[in-house]
Design a protein around this motif. Structure first.
Motif, PDB file in Angstrom:
ATOM      1  N   ALA A 157     -57.832 -18.111  14.287  1.00 52.34           N
ATOM      2  CA  ALA A 157     -57.036 -19.012  15.124  1.00 52.34           C
ATOM      3  C   ALA A 157     -57.489 -20.459  14.992  1.00 52.34           C
ATOM      4  O   ALA A 157     -56.714 -21.384  15.248  1.00 52.34           O
ATOM      5  CB  ALA A 157     -57.117 -18.577  16.586  1.00 52.34           C
ATOM      6  N   HIS A 158     -58.750 -20.675  14.597  1.00 47.30           N
ATOM      7  CA  HIS A 158     -59.247 -22.038  14.389  1.00 47.30           C
ATOM      8  C   HIS A 158     -58.687 -22.647  13.108  1.00 47.30           C
ATOM      9  O   HIS A 158     -58.792 -23.851  12.903  1.00 47.30           O
ATOM     10  CB  HIS A 158     -60.778 -22.050  14.278  1.00 47.30           C
ATOM     11  N   HIS A 159     -58.140 -21.813  12.243  1.00 42.99           N
ATOM     12  CA  HIS A 159     -57.836 -22.260  10.884  1.00 42.99           C
ATOM     13  C   HIS A 159     -56.423 -21.842  10.480  1.00 42.99           C
ATOM     14  O   HIS A 159     -56.236 -21.044   9.559  1.00 42.99           O
ATOM     15  CB  HIS A 159     -58.869 -21.689   9.905  1.00 42.99           C
ATOM     16  N   ALA A 160     -55.449 -22.392  11.190  1.00 43.23           N
ATOM     17  CA  ALA A 160     -54.055 -22.033  10.918  1.00 43.23           C
ATOM     18  C   ALA A 160     -53.667 -22.341   9.475  1.00 43.23           C
ATOM     19  O   ALA A 160     -52.859 -21.628   8.874  1.00 43.23           O
ATOM     20  CB  ALA A 160     -53.137 -22.776  11.885  1.00 43.23           C
ATOM     21  N   LEU A 206     -55.339 -21.874   6.943  1.00 42.97           N
ATOM     22  CA  LEU A 206     -55.887 -20.857   6.045  1.00 42.97           C
ATOM     23  C   LEU A 206     -55.308 -19.477   6.340  1.00 42.97           C
ATOM     24  O   LEU A 206     -55.863 -18.467   5.900  1.00 42.97           O
ATOM     25  CB  LEU A 206     -57.414 -20.809   6.182  1.00 42.97           C
ATOM     26  N   HIS A 207     -54.212 -19.438   7.082  1.00 48.33           N
ATOM     27  CA  HIS A 207     -53.688 -18.148   7.539  1.00 48.33           C
ATOM     28  C   HIS A 207     -53.447 -17.180   6.386  1.00 48.33           C
ATOM     29  O   HIS A 207     -53.818 -15.999   6.463  1.00 48.33           O
ATOM     30  CB  HIS A 207     -52.392 -18.353   8.320  1.00 48.33           C
ATOM     31  N   ALA A 208     -52.838 -17.658   5.321  1.00 49.47           N
ATOM     32  CA  ALA A 208     -52.534 -16.763   4.199  1.00 49.47           C
ATOM     33  C   ALA A 208     -53.819 -16.182   3.614  1.00 49.47           C
ATOM     34  O   ALA A 208     -53.903 -14.981   3.337  1.00 49.47           O
ATOM     35  CB  ALA A 208     -51.746 -17.510   3.126  1.00 49.47           C
ATOM     36  N   TRP A 209     -54.838 -17.045   3.441  1.00 49.48           N
ATOM     37  CA  TRP A 209     -56.098 -16.568   2.862  1.00 49.48           C
ATOM     38  C   TRP A 209     -56.813 -15.602   3.806  1.00 49.48           C
ATOM     39  O   TRP A 209     -57.274 -14.535   3.371  1.00 49.48           O
ATOM     40  CB  TRP A 209     -57.016 -17.747   2.539  1.00 49.48           C
ATOM     41  N   THR A 210     -56.921 -15.955   5.087  1.00 49.21           N
ATOM     42  CA  THR A 210     -57.650 -15.088   6.017  1.00 49.21           C
ATOM     43  C   THR A 210     -56.954 -13.742   6.177  1.00 49.21           C
ATOM     44  O   THR A 210     -57.610 -12.695   6.214  1.00 49.21           O
ATOM     45  CB  THR A 210     -57.809 -15.761   7.395  1.00 49.21           C
ATOM     46  N   GLY A 227     -63.640 -25.688   6.022  1.00 51.02           N
ATOM     47  CA  GLY A 227     -64.248 -26.089   7.277  1.00 51.02           C
ATOM     48  C   GLY A 227     -63.345 -26.689   8.326  1.00 51.02           C
ATOM     49  O   GLY A 227     -63.644 -26.613   9.515  1.00 51.02           O
ATOM     50  N   TRP A 228     -62.235 -27.351   7.922  1.00 54.09           N
ATOM     51  CA  TRP A 228     -61.429 -28.063   8.911  1.00 54.09           C
ATOM     52  C   TRP A 228     -60.978 -27.119  10.018  1.00 54.09           C
ATOM     53  O   TRP A 228     -60.583 -25.992   9.738  1.00 54.09           O
ATOM     54  CB  TRP A 228     -60.199 -28.687   8.240  1.00 54.09           C
ATOM     55  N   PRO A 229     -61.037 -27.536  11.313  1.00 51.97           N
ATOM     56  CA  PRO A 229     -61.318 -28.885  11.811  1.00 51.97           C
ATOM     57  C   PRO A 229     -62.779 -29.139  12.151  1.00 51.97           C
ATOM     58  O   PRO A 229     -63.097 -30.109  12.825  1.00 51.97           O
ATOM     59  CB  PRO A 229     -60.472 -28.928  13.087  1.00 51.97           C
ATOM     60  N   HIS A 230     -63.674 -28.273  11.713  1.00 52.29           N
ATOM     61  CA  HIS A 230     -65.072 -28.399  12.108  1.00 52.29           C
ATOM     62  C   HIS A 230     -65.806 -29.450  11.280  1.00 52.29           C
ATOM     63  O   HIS A 230     -65.570 -29.592  10.080  1.00 52.29           O
ATOM     64  CB  HIS A 230     -65.786 -27.053  11.957  1.00 52.29           C
ATOM     65  N   VAL A 287     -62.708 -30.395  20.389  1.00 52.39           N
ATOM     66  CA  VAL A 287     -63.562 -29.329  20.914  1.00 52.39           C
ATOM     67  C   VAL A 287     -64.057 -28.398  19.818  1.00 52.39           C
ATOM     68  O   VAL A 287     -65.063 -27.706  19.988  1.00 52.39           O
ATOM     69  CB  VAL A 287     -62.844 -28.513  22.017  1.00 52.39           C
ATOM     70  N   LEU A 288     -63.370 -28.378  18.669  1.00 53.46           N
ATOM     71  CA  LEU A 288     -63.799 -27.519  17.565  1.00 53.46           C
ATOM     72  C   LEU A 288     -64.627 -28.261  16.527  1.00 53.46           C
ATOM     73  O   LEU A 288     -65.201 -27.643  15.644  1.00 53.46           O
ATOM     74  CB  LEU A 288     -62.580 -26.902  16.867  1.00 53.46           C
TER      75      LEU A 288
END
Length: 362
Positions: free
Chosen positions: A36-39, A41-45, A244-247, A360-361
């Motif tokens: 959920a932190h990495h929309a 990267l959805h396809a990869w995750t 890494g984004w958004p971290h 916050v992330l």
């Protein structure tokens, strides 16, 4: 709030931009644990998670506190190597106290900046590590108990886990992102050589800045945490990441060389607003009257007297509310004859949710 790295007197050759396969694996594991932190990267995750063998997925779940809510420091190497195997060899040379202490940073702990002792030698930190692990589940608790009882055996288990991830999905992933990360690191290095460190830092992330004054030089990372460290006698390593984004991670624990992991390409990510600006904007729109004023200002440009008449309040009161909104960058103004008209900057307001999430992330 921010993390500050004092680099006063540090030779520029001690500041390095370089990709790290271990750091990128850590970022990829976090993306798998918190999709959920990495929309983006959805396809990869989704594809990678679906292809994991159940046994490997179970082992990743067992140890996910090392990369889920925070990132264990050993996953951010200060001396990056060309291969994951070389970086894992470096980890093997780390002493047990340092390794276990960094591995068991299970939460974004307030003690981080003060250099808490390793759970292997401090009973209070041992109990804290077990309590935090227990809160995450019985498997995580059992894993931490095993690490505290048998550090060498657990370290070997972690290395095998990293190697199995490399075989299952990361080797192919690293081949695809390594070229991009290496190119970005070369670009930052050349930018630092030609235009100075300030330009390279700003190019890496809009949330970082180089401050220089009579007191010295500092890299300041805009985050919702407060921390301070120095790079004297060591250096600073910048690790580009495609996952890494958004971290934006800033390793600043006492006794560790400072490391910053920044997402690339920064300019494509539309750098978010500073934390203080996000706070200012959220406070501005939270007031009931300013929310009502926004309803009109979102639809068109209005003068102070028009707003006062519409909402049944005095013109000075409207002016005070508009001043708060203008300071937060939420409205624009234009003069038409003898009237000053105000209008909501809809684009800024539309970004407020994503800016808050990134803050916050980060």
């Amino acid at each position: 709030m921010s993390v500050t790295i004092d680099i006063t007197g540090l030779p520029r050759e001690r500041i390095v931009f370089c990709p790290s396969p271990l750091a990128e694996l850590g970022a990829a594991l976090h993306a798998l644990a918190e999709p959920a932190h990495h929309a983006r990267l959805h396809a990869w995750t989704a594809t990678t998670a679906a292809a994991l063998k159940p046994e490997l997925a179970d082992r990743l779940h067992e140890a996910d506190f090392m990369w889920r809510s925070t990132r264990s420091d050993f996953l951010l190497p200060a001396q990056p190597r060309a291969t994951l195997a070389e970086e894992l060899d470096d980890l093997d040379r780390m002493d047990d106290e340092k390794f276990v202490g960094s591995a068991l940073e299970i939460s974004c702990a307030s003690r981080y900046s003060y250099g808490a002792r390793s759970p292997l030698v401090d009973e209070r930190m041992r109990r804290r590590a077990l309590e935090l692990a227990t809160a995450r589940g019985p498997r995580q608790s059992a894993f931490v108990e095993r690490m505290l009882a048998d550090p060498p055996g657990t370290r070997a288990w972690i290395r095998r886990l990293m190697e199995d991830c490399d075989e299952a999905f990361f080797a192919d992933t690293w081949r695809r992102v390594r070229v991009q990360l290496s190119a970005d690191a070369r670009h930052k290095t050349e930018l630092m050589r030609r235009k100075g460190l300030a330009e390279a830092v700003a190019d890496a992330s809009s949330a970082m800045v180089l401050e220089e004054d009579e007191a010295g030089s500092r890299i300041v990372v805009d985050k919702l945490v407060q921390g301070r460290t120095h790079a004297e006698g060591t250096g600073v390593t910048f690790l580009p990441t495609a996952f890494g984004w958004p971290h934006l991670f800033a390793l600043h624990a006492p006794g560790w060389q400072p490391v910053i992991q920044y997402p690339v390409p920064a300019r494509d990510l539309g750098g978010g607003a500073p934390v203080d600006t996000v706070k200012l904007r959220m406070e501005a729109v939270a007031h009931p009257m300013r929310m009502r004023l926004s309803r009109s200002l979102a639809r068109g440009a209005y003068s102070t007297s028009e707003l006062a008449d519409t909402y049944g309040i005095s013109a000075p009161e409207v002016s005070r509310h508009l001043a708060v909104m203008k300071k937060a960058g939420l409205i624009t103004t234009q003069r038409r004859g003898r009237y000053v008209l105000h209008q909501l900057d809809v684009a800024v307001v539309a970004r407020l949710g994503s800016d808050f999430l990134e803050s916050v992330l980060r």
